[in-house]
Design an enzyme around this catalytic site. Structure first.
Site, PDB file in Angstrom:
ATOM      1  N   LYS C  91       0.812  -1.227   0.000  1.00 26.28           N
ATOM      2  CA  LYS C  91       0.000   0.000   0.000  1.00 26.28           C
ATOM      3  C   LYS C  91       0.843   1.274   0.000  1.00 26.28           C
ATOM      4  CE  LYS C  91      -4.125  -1.984   0.278  1.00 26.28           C
ATOM      5  NZ  LYS C  91      -5.154  -1.815  -0.758  1.00 26.28           N
ATOM      6  N   GLU C 113      -9.662   6.106   3.125  1.00 23.53           N
ATOM      7  CA  GLU C 113     -10.483   5.023   3.653  1.00 23.53           C
ATOM      8  C   GLU C 113      -9.557   3.849   3.902  1.00 23.53           C
ATOM      9  OE1 GLU C 113      -9.873   5.292   0.504  1.00 23.53           O
ATOM     10  OE2 GLU C 113      -9.289   3.223   0.099  1.00 23.53           O
ATOM     11  N   SER C 379       1.789  -9.596  -0.842  1.00 18.84           N
ATOM     12  CA  SER C 379       1.400  -8.188  -0.704  1.00 18.84           C
ATOM     13  C   SER C 379       1.554  -7.613   0.688  1.00 18.84           C
ATOM     14  CB  SER C 379      -0.028  -7.999  -1.203  1.00 18.84           C
ATOM     15  OG  SER C 379      -0.923  -8.803  -0.463  1.00 18.84           O
TER      16      SER C 379
HETATM   17  C1  LIG Z   1      -1.734  -7.054   2.456  1.00 19.31           C
HETATM   18  C2  LIG Z   1      -2.848  -6.685   1.545  1.00 19.31           C
HETATM   19  N1  LIG Z   1      -2.977  -7.318   0.378  1.00 19.31           N
HETATM   20  C3  LIG Z   1      -3.985  -7.029  -0.445  1.00 19.31           C
HETATM   21  C4  LIG Z   1      -4.930  -6.088  -0.135  1.00 19.31           C
HETATM   22  C5  LIG Z   1      -6.056  -5.863  -1.090  1.00 19.31           C
HETATM   23  O1  LIG Z   1      -5.981  -4.619  -1.724  1.00 19.31           O
HETATM   24  P1  LIG Z   1      -5.565  -4.510  -3.270  1.00 19.31           P
HETATM   25  O2  LIG Z   1      -6.391  -5.478  -4.010  1.00 19.31           O
HETATM   26  O3  LIG Z   1      -5.807  -3.094  -3.608  1.00 19.31           O
HETATM   27  O4  LIG Z   1      -4.109  -4.863  -3.372  1.00 19.31           O
HETATM   28  C6  LIG Z   1      -4.817  -5.376   1.066  1.00 19.31           C
HETATM   29  C7  LIG Z   1      -5.804  -4.344   1.449  1.00 19.31           C
HETATM   30  O5  LIG Z   1      -5.795  -3.826   2.534  1.00 19.31           O
HETATM   31  C8  LIG Z   1      -3.755  -5.694   1.921  1.00 19.31           C
HETATM   32  O6  LIG Z   1      -3.605  -5.067   3.101  1.00 19.31           O
END
Ligand SMILES: Cc1ncc(COP(=O)(O)O)c(C=O)c1O
Ligand SMILES: Cc1ncc(COP(=O)(O)O)c(C=O)c1O
Lengths: 395, 256, 395, 256
Positions: C91, C113, C379
């Site tokens: 993020k 948000e 992620s």
């Molecule tokens: C670690 C992590 N992966 C994935 C996501 C999903 O968001 P996005 O699809 O925008 O990557 C989030 C959302 O908070 C997250 O914290």
């Protein structure tokens, strides 16, 4: 011979160090002593170690110029971002090294002690990575105050065993780990988490952590055109993040060294962990060093709000740096540390471990010149300490 | 001749008992020593309690902690032992960790030992090389025998070295373990006992760790000169107090 | 013109995207639309952005070859370690970019948000770094299930405002943030946390996250002698980590793309967040895309154990990838995700965010060839989710 | 001529009232409309409730949520309005978010509107450019007037564009805010009202957002053709129910 503040061939920093261990530990410690330098010098070891540091740990950790903090204190502050390492602290540099060492020594079981839980997590992590059984000893009080790290160790498949004796903190967890090692002398490697314990541990851990100062040199050259900062600052529990920060600068006396200890509720309050000021020479966990003790030689129960600094001893390297005045030692109270931690959070968007916050509090205690380059080891992130911060500041 | 060496010359298997000074009560030291001698014990290890006894198991650790809470110190122990030689003649050994001795001052400590009639020391965390380089002459000056440990993992070479530095007995740790950790001896131990016995060392061996009844005492002393009981005795003290030591001792020695 | 899966000059991916916003938002969104590409193209912007990514965030994040996981599934698995970024997820790549954008637009107040709290923390972090006021909207339920991140935001000086309407999760927090922006049209920048919202947000966020695939290309070339993996895998909440992972590969159809959504208790259980399968075209938060809704056009309350995937819509890029079959979409249940998270922890010593665990569960659902190079975007780290893991596995 | 345009030609300041269909009770729609007309209201915005009304404040949002819980749908609303033109003659406008309309089908929705006698639509999240490119002809085919919003931040150029696309009135948002968010008008608003008034637009303006009593109504209509009350009316419904609407309306119009 050039003057050195590093270890000698007998395992001593000046008069500190050595291996004051029961005979039951001798074969293990001796095996390590005879092999550690050879193994570390091996090209395949170095290759594997550095590959893991890069791809798994995320090294090099950045050397970040903290603009707003620098403005506030009118000097040039760089933060060595060990908080960005995998598992969130410098501890993993050492556990990566030691797990590779354990593998080469043919060990199939790993034990560790932990205070803040960072070393326990770092050990559980590398054991998971290598598929090796892992038992972590942790003081009962620390288990309570560092709950997130206990949960992490469990997720990583480690067994967390509470130490219920003494002050129920790091010192007692270390006793329990040593007992375990005595009882399992053949298959087990003990991953000590700091530059403490019998020789060769202090030296081995310092060498694994030395990657920190190795990187600082390169990074500072890039950013400031010189390898040498004016000051190096680190908090000292056992002393491993400090040892890593100082390592390649130890014998370069142009670079001033500051070690920050935990004063707890005040150095003279009776609730403190400021080992160098309050300690006397003695033996703790197999090493001759400075430690907090009664005049009768009983080891004192220390106190600090930070579980990782709550240790009555200090590594023999640091005892030597203190004795020779190569380093300046400063003690910071709980309150000073908590404020400094909050300030970093607000000014730089980095929530530090409470251990690290002690080092950051230096700027309220010492004035630096506008042109001074001051490197602080940001030894860990504060995620594990959120509950403490929240309660302390009533957030 | 030191009482220890004299005792080792006796034609019998020796029973040595360990207890923590200041446990169960601060002033039990003298009573326990006297009653042990009366019960037929051959040698006594008086534990100088330490806050962080990392080579000990939970039983001894707890007794150490209690003893410290009761107020035991090196000074006090020497005071309690001041007149011990008026009534007790078996060898007395102080077993303690190195840090309290270091704080007392090694020479001052040795001098005091001699004054009150202590015959030897067991300091688990004082390595043999540091001892022989730095402290051997002091110990000898005060007529103290320093006793070293060996374990199943100790190499033959190192055992020979320890044997060469020793001038009393060798404390043979029955298995790699903190005290009180195991129950009974297995084949491994017996092979180990036999192996050491066959080394024909200069110093006799006394087995410690894991001896808690007449059977284990008999097994340990089949190859060795004697055996030391620690945790089992502390447990007895905790349960039955300092008076009926005879029961405990004779239960160990029965059938012998 | 070459076929592209990227955005067109009108702000659409195929038929998806656009800016379906109330007039009150028009000046803000239009100001951004007219300036974002210009600002991003500016050399000083790029310099500052990349310096912060390097020294503050800790980029490049490693591309780690997961040996034990690869052995288990008999294929070559690389993990793109976004969990090692400062604040613990991908993020922050976006928030660093957007805070610099906000500064150049002269904004003095930032709103955001958040679902899992990762975006909230990442926003609070960059606001602290720049000394800008920060308000974060977060669903009441998410506040309860992601307590550590709430604590972090507070430490960072942000105000966390609970969204109490609707499902009290991410969608409602987004509504509240948009309301705030309507009420503060001049001084405020809204940092959206994913590739959702009105044009130009999806494109802008994707461009900031594109650093992920830029690095993958370089790192894979180094490790495997090719820039191109066989598969790219990412979890999809709004779709930002996925967008970043795919970005530079979008139009290279040799590289297969897999998007993993949250099936919750099962796609057909009525408690799910599998937007692409369950969704229909419509408008959510200013964008035409796929979203979960009643046949009457009311937006459905989604469900997933992971707060970050608990969103009824998906970014327009992903709607387009789904519609055109450029990407394969797979839905993973809570149970599948939790098991995959635990497995990574045990096999590789990495505790993933539960969001990420969904992506990791792919290996139980699809078989890859031994020679396939499979890159998974790791992620985020699981520290925020410890309580959930502990409860789920009864640790 | 569309009822809206006819109404706008009247020589008076117009009072328009917004309410959420299906609130407080599912079947109140007809009653409220009839009673509002009887009380002297000039125009009515019937809110088609939406799950995520992001341009609305808490009052309208809550009434939307209740209406949905009560079971309101597009189909049901059209059903409730089936015979409305038998008794009601003032202009009726449906105000709703774009997604429910999109799901219904834009053309089907427009057709239904015409059938039951709806005169216009306000769709806050349907941008003017998308409307004019894609939907204008459909709206016109079914005789519907689409009404656009402007705010204090809307540029003069954009206002002129919106004016050119409009063929009824311009919904002039009093201040940049979600509905019900502010209390009373300040100097900023008055300058804004005056500025727009001086632009001499083709379409008259009706002010919405922030009107809740006779004073704010008077201020708003000093420069504009009329004003819309939403939140204040919903609050009245919540408190006093659907019957005594006369009290509310005359309190607004008193002194006028
Ligand atoms: C670690 C992590 N992966 C994935 C996501 C999903 O968001 P996005 O699809 O925008 O990557 C989030 C959302 O908070 C997250 O914290
Ligand atoms: C973040 C952090 N910093 C510092 C320390 C203190 O240890 P050392 O002095 O060995 O670096 C710890 C110990 O747990 C720690 O977690």
């Amino acid at each position: 011979m050039k003057k050195t503040f590093n270890i000698n061939e007998k395992g001593y920093y000046g008069e500190f160090g050595g291996a004051y261990i029961p005979e039951m530990l001798y074969p293990n410690v001796e095996e390590l002593r005879q092999n550690y330098l050879k193994i570390m010098a091996d090209a395949s070891f170095q290759e594997e170690f550095h590959a893991l540091l890069k791809d798994y740990v995320g090294r090099p950790s950045p050397l970040y110029f903290a603009k707003r903090l620098s403005e506030k204190y009118n000097t040039k502050i760089y933060l060595k971002r060990e908080d960005l390492n995998h598992t969130g602290a410098h501890k993993v540099n050492n556990t990566i090294g030691q797990i590779l060492m354990a593998q080469r020594l043919g060990k199939t079981r790993v034990i560790a002690e932990t205070g803040a839980g960072q070393h326990g997590v770092a050990t559980a992590t590398v054991c998971a990575l290598m598929g090796i059984e892992c038992i972590v000893y942790m003081g009962e009080i620390d288990i309570a105050r560092q709950a997130p790290n206990v949960a992490r160790m469990k997720m990583l498949g480690a067994k967390v065993v509470p130490a219920t004796s003494g002050s129920k903190t790091l010192k007692d967890a270390t006793n329990e780990a040593i007992r375990d090692w005595i009882n399992n002398p053949v298959d087990t490697h003990y991953i000590i988490g700091s530059v403490v314990g019998p020789h060769p541990y202090p030296d081995m851990v310092a060498r694994f952590q030395a990657v920190v100062s190795e990187e600082i040199k390169k990074q500072l050259l890039e950013k400031e055109g010189t390898e040498n900062p004016n000051y190096l600052i680190a908090c000292v529990g056992g002393g491993s993040n400090a040892a890593g920060t100082y390592y390649h600068y130890l014998d370069n006396e142009d670079v001033k060294i500051i070690a920050v200890e935990a004063a707890g509720k005040g150095v003279d309050s009776g609730e403190s962990a400021a080992t160098s000021v309050l300690g006397k020479e003695g033996i703790i966990h197999g090493s001759k060093t400075l430690l907090m003790q009664t005049k009768d030689g009983q080891i004192t129960e220390p106190y600090s709000i930070s579980a990782g600094l709550d240790y009555p001893g200090v590594g023999p390297m640091h005892a030597h740096l203190y004795k020779t005045k190569r380093a300046e030692f400063i003690a910071i109270t709980d309150d000073g540390a908590m404020k400094a931690g909050m300030q970093l959070s607000k000014l730089e968007g980095i929530i530090p471990a409470i251990e690290t916050s002690h080092a950051l509090a230096i700027f309220e205690h010492k004035t630096f010149e506008p042109n001074d380059i001051v490197v602080v080891n940001l030894s860990g992130r504060g995620d594990k300490d959120l509950q403490n911060y929240i309660e302390y500041f009533n957030l | 001749m030191n009482r220890i060496n004299k005792k080792l010359k006796e034609e019998k298997k020796l029973l040595s008992i360990y207890f923590s000074a200041g446990y169960p009560n601060l002033d039990d030291t003298e009573t326990i020593i006297k009653n042990l001698e009366k019960s037929g014990v051959d040698m006594i290890e008086i534990g100088l309690p330490f806050s962080d006894p990392l080579a000990d198991g939970p039983t001894i650790q707890k007794s150490s902690t209690t003893a410290l809470k009761n107020g035991m110190t090196s000074d006090l122990l020497f005071k309690q032992l001041e007149d011990i030689r008026e009534s007790v003649s078996i060898p007395l050994i102080i077993m303690g960790y190195f840090n309290p001795i270091l704080q007392y001052g090694v020479e001052a400590f040795c001098k005091k030992c001699q004054e009150v009639g202590i015959d030897g020391l067991i300091i688990p965390d004082l390595p043999v090389d540091v001892y022989s380089e730095q402290y051997k002459s002091t110990f000898e000056k005060y007529g103290l025998i320093n006793i070293f440990l060996i374990t199943p993992q100790t190499s033959e070479k190192r055992i020979r070295f320890i044997d060469s530095v020793s001038n009393g007995f060798i404390y043979m740790v029955s298995s790699a373990s903190t005290t009180g950790a195991k129950t009974g001896f297995g084949d491994d131990q017996k092979l180990y006992f036999e192996r050491i016995s066959n080394m024909d060392l200069n110093n006799p061996q006394i087995v410690g760790f894991g001896i808690f009844n007449n059977e284990t005492f008999a097994q340990a002393t089949q190859y060795a000169k004697g055996a030391i009981i620690g945790s089992a005795f502390i447990k007895h003290l905790t349960k039955d107090g300092t008076e009926n030591l005879n029961d405990f001792v004779s239960s160990i020695l029965s059938d012998n």
